[in-house]
Motif scaffolding. Structure first.
Motif, mmCIF file in Angstrom:
data_model
loop_
_atom_site.group_PDB
_atom_site.id
_atom_site.type_symbol
_atom_site.label_atom_id
_atom_site.label_comp_id
_atom_site.label_asym_id
_atom_site.label_seq_id
_atom_site.Cartn_x
_atom_site.Cartn_y
_atom_site.Cartn_z
ATOM 1 N N SER A 1 21.994 -29.607 67.311
ATOM 2 C CA SER A 1 21.608 -31.293 68.039
ATOM 3 C C SER A 1 20.312 -30.460 68.089
ATOM 4 C CB SER A 1 22.739 -31.229 69.306
ATOM 5 O OG SER A 1 24.000 -31.661 68.994
ATOM 6 N N THR A 2 19.170 -29.820 68.903
ATOM 7 C CA THR A 2 18.178 -29.592 69.797
ATOM 8 C C THR A 2 17.248 -29.223 67.992
ATOM 9 O OG1 THR A 2 19.185 -27.986 71.184
ATOM 10 C CG2 THR A 2 16.861 -27.853 70.844
ATOM 11 N N TYR A 3 18.279 -28.943 66.745
ATOM 12 C CA TYR A 3 17.580 -28.679 65.919
ATOM 13 C C TYR A 3 17.082 -30.018 65.089
ATOM 14 C CZ TYR A 3 16.330 -28.139 60.805
ATOM 15 O OH TYR A 3 15.713 -27.896 59.913
ATOM 16 N N ARG A 4 17.900 -31.223 65.349
ATOM 17 C CA ARG A 4 17.703 -32.356 64.546
ATOM 18 C C ARG A 4 16.726 -33.744 65.996
ATOM 19 N NH1 ARG A 4 23.229 -31.864 63.998
ATOM 20 N NH2 ARG A 4 24.255 -32.668 65.750
ATOM 21 N N ARG A 5 17.197 -32.737 66.880
ATOM 22 C CA ARG A 5 16.055 -33.873 67.840
ATOM 23 C C ARG A 5 14.436 -33.024 67.676
ATOM 24 N NH1 ARG A 5 16.114 -31.499 74.966
ATOM 25 N NH2 ARG A 5 14.314 -33.251 74.981
ATOM 26 N N LEU A 6 14.361 -32.314 67.553
ATOM 27 C CA LEU A 6 13.009 -31.572 67.091
ATOM 28 C C LEU A 6 12.354 -32.093 65.408
ATOM 29 C CD1 LEU A 6 12.832 -27.198 67.652
ATOM 30 C CD2 LEU A 6 11.616 -29.168 68.927
ATOM 31 N N GLN A 7 13.571 -32.907 64.736
ATOM 32 C CA GLN A 7 13.177 -33.953 63.914
ATOM 33 C C GLN A 7 12.986 -34.264 63.886
ATOM 34 O OE1 GLN A 7 16.815 -32.582 61.723
ATOM 35 N NE2 GLN A 7 15.720 -30.872 59.465
ATOM 36 N N ARG A 8 13.410 -35.263 64.904
ATOM 37 C CA ARG A 8 13.546 -37.105 65.149
ATOM 38 C C ARG A 8 12.195 -36.621 65.926
ATOM 39 N NH1 ARG A 8 18.346 -36.159 66.734
ATOM 40 N NH2 ARG A 8 18.179 -36.641 68.752
ATOM 41 N N PHE A 9 11.258 -35.908 66.855
ATOM 42 C CA PHE A 9 9.997 -35.708 67.112
ATOM 43 C C PHE A 9 9.314 -35.761 66.453
ATOM 44 C CE2 PHE A 9 6.198 -33.512 68.965
ATOM 45 C CZ PHE A 9 6.727 -34.148 70.456
#
Length: 69
Positions: free
Chosen positions: A57-65
């Protein structure tokens, strides 16, 4: 200690950046993660975030950033 560092970094950056609170927090966590992990690899940085969320989830958050080019 991480919460204090995060709060201090947010206070320092907020006058200079026009970001929403969640994006500003993500940027601060990203900066702190790069310093701790000494890498810019998002999958490695996702492990550095001090959250209760899953690493994926954190990885996807970084990608969306980062906006898609």
């Amino acid at each position: 200690m991480i919460t204090k560092a995060l709060t201090t970094l947010k206070k320092r950056l907020s006058p200079h950046l026009e970001l929403s609170n969640s994006r500003l927090e993500t940027m601060c966590l990203l900066i702190m993660g790069m310093v701790n992990a000494r890498t810019v690899n998002l999958s490695h940085l996702a492990c550095e975030f001090p959250t209760d969320s899953k690493v994926e989830s954190t990885y996807r958050r970084l990608q969306r950033f980062f906006p898609a080019c």
